[in-house]
Design a protein around this motif. Sequence first.
Motif, PDB file in Angstrom:
ATOM      1  N   GLU A   7       0.877  -1.172  -0.009  1.00  0.00           N
ATOM      2  CA  GLU A   7      -0.065   0.002   0.175  1.00  0.00           C
ATOM      3  C   GLU A   7       0.872   1.040   0.024  1.00  0.00           C
ATOM      4  O   GLU A   7       2.061   1.375   0.778  1.00  0.00           O
ATOM      5  CB  GLU A   7      -0.817  -0.050   1.116  1.00  0.00           C
ATOM      6  CG  GLU A   7      -1.954  -1.105   1.144  1.00  0.00           C
ATOM      7  CD  GLU A   7      -2.775  -0.917   2.427  1.00  0.00           C
ATOM      8  OE1 GLU A   7      -2.582  -0.435   3.329  1.00  0.00           O
ATOM      9  OE2 GLU A   7      -4.058  -1.610   2.285  1.00  0.00           O
ATOM     10  N   THR A  14      -4.638   5.787   0.130  1.00  0.00           N
ATOM     11  CA  THR A  14      -3.820   4.685   0.090  1.00  0.00           C
ATOM     12  C   THR A  14      -4.171   4.210  -1.111  1.00  0.00           C
ATOM     13  O   THR A  14      -5.415   4.004  -1.568  1.00  0.00           O
ATOM     14  CB  THR A  14      -4.360   3.718   1.475  1.00  0.00           C
ATOM     15  OG1 THR A  14      -4.046   4.318   2.630  1.00  0.00           O
ATOM     16  CG2 THR A  14      -3.557   2.408   1.145  1.00  0.00           C
ATOM     17  N   GLU A  16      -3.076   1.033  -4.240  1.00  0.00           N
ATOM     18  CA  GLU A  16      -2.256  -0.306  -4.463  1.00  0.00           C
ATOM     19  C   GLU A  16      -1.030  -0.253  -5.184  1.00  0.00           C
ATOM     20  O   GLU A  16      -0.871   0.638  -5.948  1.00  0.00           O
ATOM     21  CB  GLU A  16      -3.206  -0.905  -5.193  1.00  0.00           C
ATOM     22  CG  GLU A  16      -2.705  -2.515  -5.572  1.00  0.00           C
ATOM     23  CD  GLU A  16      -3.600  -3.554  -6.393  1.00  0.00           C
ATOM     24  OE1 GLU A  16      -3.196  -4.309  -6.744  1.00  0.00           O
ATOM     25  OE2 GLU A  16      -4.794  -3.000  -6.961  1.00  0.00           O
TER      26      GLU A  16
END
Length: 223
Positions: A7, A14, A16
């Motif tokens: 993250e 946040t 990926e």
Amino acid sequence: MAISLLELDVDGETYEARLNTPEAGETDTCVVVLPGGGHGPFGDIFDVTAYELAQANVATYRFETWTTPDELRAKSFADFHAELDAAIADVRERGYDRLFLLAKSFGGRIGLTHDLDAFERVLGWAPAVRLSEESTFEATYDTPLGETEDLHIAADDVAGVDAPVRLLRGDEDEVVSADDADALVDALADAELRGIPGEDHSFNENRTTVVAETLDYLVPDGG
């Protein structure tokens, strides 16, 4: 190749991220990826390239901060640059000392208008940068793309890139013209342009040559 799902934290948001690392041995070298506006950093040519870089003992760090056109249009270049800075910091904290940047299409526009001192080399896959005589970049820097009617990037907006840059452009690219690519090379302090036969703007038509050129430039000391 090992894959770590991560993250990326950017100003309370946040996103990926993925870190691809070589199976055998440690490396101090990592390629940070900036994708195009219409295609995220996961899948297709990005996966192939990450795999081949891992085989050459180079890690790859990819992150995705938009997944739809609306999410892209809601961001400004100030946002894009803050995200790149956060990625650089994350990679550094993970122990990588040698950083390289791989920027595709719109990602090239993000990278080449920012401070790239963290990177030893920059590879642009058909950067979507059409230089204008006059710039509106600074005036619209904090404005979301969806609210920016006329974004113009001039030679001065990319002149601060001191890192060596190699640009790859397919000879069938329908988005970035040969004239645009030549003008960008001329505006950069240390840049070269290489053509990819039979490749269009997708960079999925002639993967063998794309990957070979990428490894040639981004694998330090021959791997």
